[in-house]
Design an enzyme around this catalytic site. Structure first.
Site, PDB file in Angstrom:
ATOM      1  N   GLU A  97       0.834  -1.340   0.151  1.00 58.42           N
ATOM      2  CA  GLU A  97       0.019  -0.046  -0.177  1.00 58.42           C
ATOM      3  C   GLU A  97       0.800   1.389   0.195  1.00 58.42           C
ATOM      4  O   GLU A  97       1.858   1.327   0.701  1.00 58.42           O
ATOM      5  CB  GLU A  97      -0.936   0.142   1.222  1.00 58.42           C
ATOM      6  CG  GLU A  97      -1.598  -1.173   1.588  1.00 58.42           C
ATOM      7  CD  GLU A  97      -2.380  -1.086   2.948  1.00 58.42           C
ATOM      8  OE1 GLU A  97      -3.019  -2.044   3.257  1.00 58.42           O
ATOM      9  OE2 GLU A  97      -1.924  -0.054   3.630  1.00 58.42           O
ATOM     10  N   CYS A 110       2.852   8.319   1.798  1.00 55.29           N
ATOM     11  CA  CYS A 110       3.266   7.218   2.957  1.00 55.29           C
ATOM     12  C   CYS A 110       3.622   5.947   1.924  1.00 55.29           C
ATOM     13  O   CYS A 110       2.700   5.492   1.607  1.00 55.29           O
ATOM     14  CB  CYS A 110       2.331   7.182   3.822  1.00 55.29           C
ATOM     15  SG  CYS A 110       2.503   5.882   5.042  1.00 55.29           S
ATOM     16  N   CYS A 117       4.916  -7.397   7.470  1.00 55.03           N
ATOM     17  CA  CYS A 117       6.019  -7.098   8.638  1.00 55.03           C
ATOM     18  C   CYS A 117       6.045  -7.884   9.775  1.00 55.03           C
ATOM     19  O   CYS A 117       5.089  -8.933   9.914  1.00 55.03           O
ATOM     20  CB  CYS A 117       5.416  -5.439   9.384  1.00 55.03           C
ATOM     21  SG  CYS A 117       6.701  -5.095  10.388  1.00 55.03           S
ATOM     22  N   CYS A 121       3.605  -5.755  16.148  1.00 54.83           N
ATOM     23  CA  CYS A 121       3.192  -4.551  17.085  1.00 54.83           C
ATOM     24  C   CYS A 121       1.630  -4.662  17.457  1.00 54.83           C
ATOM     25  O   CYS A 121       1.167  -5.176  16.603  1.00 54.83           O
ATOM     26  CB  CYS A 121       3.438  -3.180  16.599  1.00 54.83           C
ATOM     27  SG  CYS A 121       5.312  -2.723  16.505  1.00 54.83           S
ATOM     28  N   CYS A 124      -1.033  -3.054  15.340  1.00 52.49           N
ATOM     29  CA  CYS A 124      -0.884  -2.890  13.977  1.00 52.49           C
ATOM     30  C   CYS A 124      -1.330  -3.715  13.109  1.00 52.49           C
ATOM     31  O   CYS A 124      -1.284  -5.051  13.260  1.00 52.49           O
ATOM     32  CB  CYS A 124       0.555  -2.418  13.941  1.00 52.49           C
ATOM     33  SG  CYS A 124       1.068  -2.029  11.956  1.00 52.49           S
ATOM     34  N   CYS A 335      -1.496   1.927   8.537  1.00 52.83           N
ATOM     35  CA  CYS A 335      -0.641   0.920   8.043  1.00 52.83           C
ATOM     36  C   CYS A 335      -1.543  -0.366   7.910  1.00 52.83           C
ATOM     37  O   CYS A 335      -1.897  -1.280   8.768  1.00 52.83           O
ATOM     38  CB  CYS A 335       0.409   0.860   9.247  1.00 52.83           C
ATOM     39  SG  CYS A 335       1.706  -0.080   8.708  1.00 52.83           S
TER      40      CYS A 335
HETATM   41  N1  SAH Z   1       7.865  -0.218  11.047  1.00 57.30           N
HETATM   42  C1  SAH Z   1       7.944   1.257  11.220  1.00 57.30           C
HETATM   43  C2  SAH Z   1       7.324   2.301  10.120  1.00 57.30           C
HETATM   44  C3  SAH Z   1       5.885   1.730   9.813  1.00 57.30           C
HETATM   45  S1  SAH Z   1       4.468   2.020  10.865  1.00 57.30           S
HETATM   46  C4  SAH Z   1       7.652   2.012  12.579  1.00 57.30           C
HETATM   47  O1  SAH Z   1       7.162   1.070  13.330  1.00 57.30           O
HETATM   48  O2  SAH Z   1       8.083   3.248  12.703  1.00 57.30           O
HETATM   49  C5  SAH Z   1       4.406   3.859  10.853  1.00 57.30           C
HETATM   50  C6  SAH Z   1       3.662   4.307  12.247  1.00 57.30           C
HETATM   51  O3  SAH Z   1       2.389   4.187  12.380  1.00 57.30           O
HETATM   52  C7  SAH Z   1       4.388   3.762  13.536  1.00 57.30           C
HETATM   53  O4  SAH Z   1       4.568   4.653  14.317  1.00 57.30           O
HETATM   54  C8  SAH Z   1       2.955   2.647  13.894  1.00 57.30           C
HETATM   55  O5  SAH Z   1       3.203   2.459  15.339  1.00 57.30           O
HETATM   56  C9  SAH Z   1       1.961   3.587  13.572  1.00 57.30           C
HETATM   57  N2  SAH Z   1       0.806   2.722  13.600  1.00 57.30           N
HETATM   58  C10 SAH Z   1       0.481   1.391  13.151  1.00 57.30           C
HETATM   59  N3  SAH Z   1      -0.544   0.988  13.367  1.00 57.30           N
HETATM   60  C11 SAH Z   1      -1.423   2.042  13.828  1.00 57.30           C
HETATM   61  C12 SAH Z   1      -2.738   2.363  14.087  1.00 57.30           C
HETATM   62  N4  SAH Z   1      -3.540   1.407  13.982  1.00 57.30           N
HETATM   63  N5  SAH Z   1      -3.009   3.511  14.398  1.00 57.30           N
HETATM   64  C13 SAH Z   1      -2.123   4.534  14.510  1.00 57.30           C
HETATM   65  N6  SAH Z   1      -0.777   4.400  14.036  1.00 57.30           N
HETATM   66  C14 SAH Z   1      -0.638   3.143  13.896  1.00 57.30           C
END
Ligand code: SAH
Length: 360
Positions: A97, A110, A117, A121, A124, A335
């Site tokens: 995406e 973005c 991944c 987390c 996510c 994401c």
């Molecule tokens: N792996 C990298 C970059 C991709 S995610 C990282 O973790 O920084 C980019 C950002 O989006 C990260 O800060 C992640 O924690 C956040 N993110 C992921 N899922 C999310 C959600 N459901 N709501 C808000 N932010 C989210």
């Protein structure tokens, strides 16, 4: 026939060298090299065939030696607020995406650095789908190239590596991609307008710090203590908070801390105090991110009022803070969410052993 080389996997200097050899062999004048180079990224052509400024025979000869692979746009969705989400299908069927976010005079894209991944987390959607593979250079930079190939094109002024994947675990491809994004002979986007977001992969942060350009670094902190961070981000075992903070301190440019606001989980007064302490230690700018609820199993967003209160607590402690506007709420723009919506959650693949996750 010889193996055709993908010109879009090469930084400008290397593409130029390959083209120079080809033009010599084809008996072409040297100005043809620059002509083709410009059509890779700066003013991209969808194919050699479309480079009508070149003689037809030359276009055909180039097509026999080189490839210019496209990313196939399989789905496009626009939010009421102008945010657009793009789902690209790759040659092996993987889907990634990109999201374009217009804001005043700028438009941020973005982009994704991996298909899926490995980091899982807890909040996510991409983490929930597991890791498929690293993207190649042309697949990462190609997301921007495809914006220029749209009719009408979308002019991208800023890049954030905040789509699918952990860019620092694909440094081998992200490193040359940064060159393509920034080099005026390629996409020409200013280094200060390009942000790499990471959970805190140390070798990657060090490698980024060694580059002379002023690329920006954002670190996903999300919790101000190891105990909580561990629960939200399993990678904290490998790169604990203290080491991430240390890396942020030695990085010679100002870093941003990203902090996704999880209701009742990381948004208390004590956490604001701890976060302020960490941010002050490394003079970090804090970005509070409202949770995008789709795909974030079991978490609820912190209310707007509570986010403001948390921000105030940080400001009272001399920390610079911004609350990120949530964009594309109606199109599941966080994401990984679009891919989950369109393709469903697929069964974990063999790649889940992470054999090919590669760190700087
Ligand atoms: N792996 C990298 C970059 C991709 S995610 C990282 O973790 O920084 C980019 C950002 O989006 C990260 O800060 C992640 O924690 C956040 N993110 C992921 N899922 C999310 C959600 N459901 N709501 C808000 N932010 C989210």
């Amino acid at each position: 026939m010889m193996q055709r080389e993908n010109l879009l996997n090469l930084v400008p200097a290397d593409a130029e060298a390959k083209l120079a050899v080809a033009m010599t062999e084809l008996g072409q004048p040297s100005y043809r090299v620059g002509q083709v180079l410009r059509r890779l990224w700066a003013n991209p052509a969808p194919s050699f065939e479309a480079m009508t400024e070149l003689p037809a025979a030359l276009r055909a000869a180039l097509d026999e030696r080189f490839t210019l692979p496209r990313l196939e746009l399989s789905y496009r969705q626009e939010s009421k607020d102008g945010t657009q989400k793009f789902l690209f299908r790759l040659h092996d069927g993987e889907a990634i995406e990109a999201v374009s976010i217009p804001d005043g005079g700028r438009t941020t894209l973005c982009i994704s650095s991996q298909a899926g991944c490995a980091l899982k987390c807890a909040f996510c959607a991409t983490g929930a789908m597991g890791f498929s593979r690293n993207l190649e250079v042309y697949e990462i930079a190609g997301q921007v190239r495809e914006m220029r190939l749209l009719d009408p094109p979308i002019e991208i002024t800023n890049i954030v590596f905040m789509g699918m994947g952990e860019p620092m675990m694909n440094w081998k491809a992200v490193d040359p991609t940064l060159t393509l994004l920034n080099d005026p002979r390629a996409l020409g986007i200013g280094a200060r307008h390009i942000t790499i977001s990471t959970v805190g992969v140390l070798p990657g942060i060090i490698a980024l710090g060694k580059r002379p350009e002023q690329f920006r670094l954002a670190i996903s902190i999300h919790a101000p203590s190891d105990e909580l961070r561990q629960q939200l981000m399993p990678i904290n075992t490998k790169f604990p908070l203290a080491e991430v903070i240390e890396a942020a301190k030695v990085f010679d440019r100002r870093v941003t801390f990203e902090y996704v606001m999880l209701g009742g989980v990381n948004d208390g007064i004590e956490q604001a105090r701890q976060l302020a302490q960490l941010a002050r230690e490394c003079r970090a700018f804090v970005n509070l991110i409202p949770l995008h609820p789709g795909g974030s199993q079991g978490f609820v967003p912190t209310s707007g009022n509570e986010i403001s209160r948390f921000a105030r607590l940080l400001r009272d402690r001399d920390v610079e803070v911004a609350v990120r506007k949530s964009r594309g709420m109606d199109i599941a723009a966080a994401c990984g969410q679009l891919r989950v919506e369109r393709l469903g959650r697929r069964a974990p693949s063999a790649a889940e052993q992470h054999g090919d996750v590669q760190v700087a």
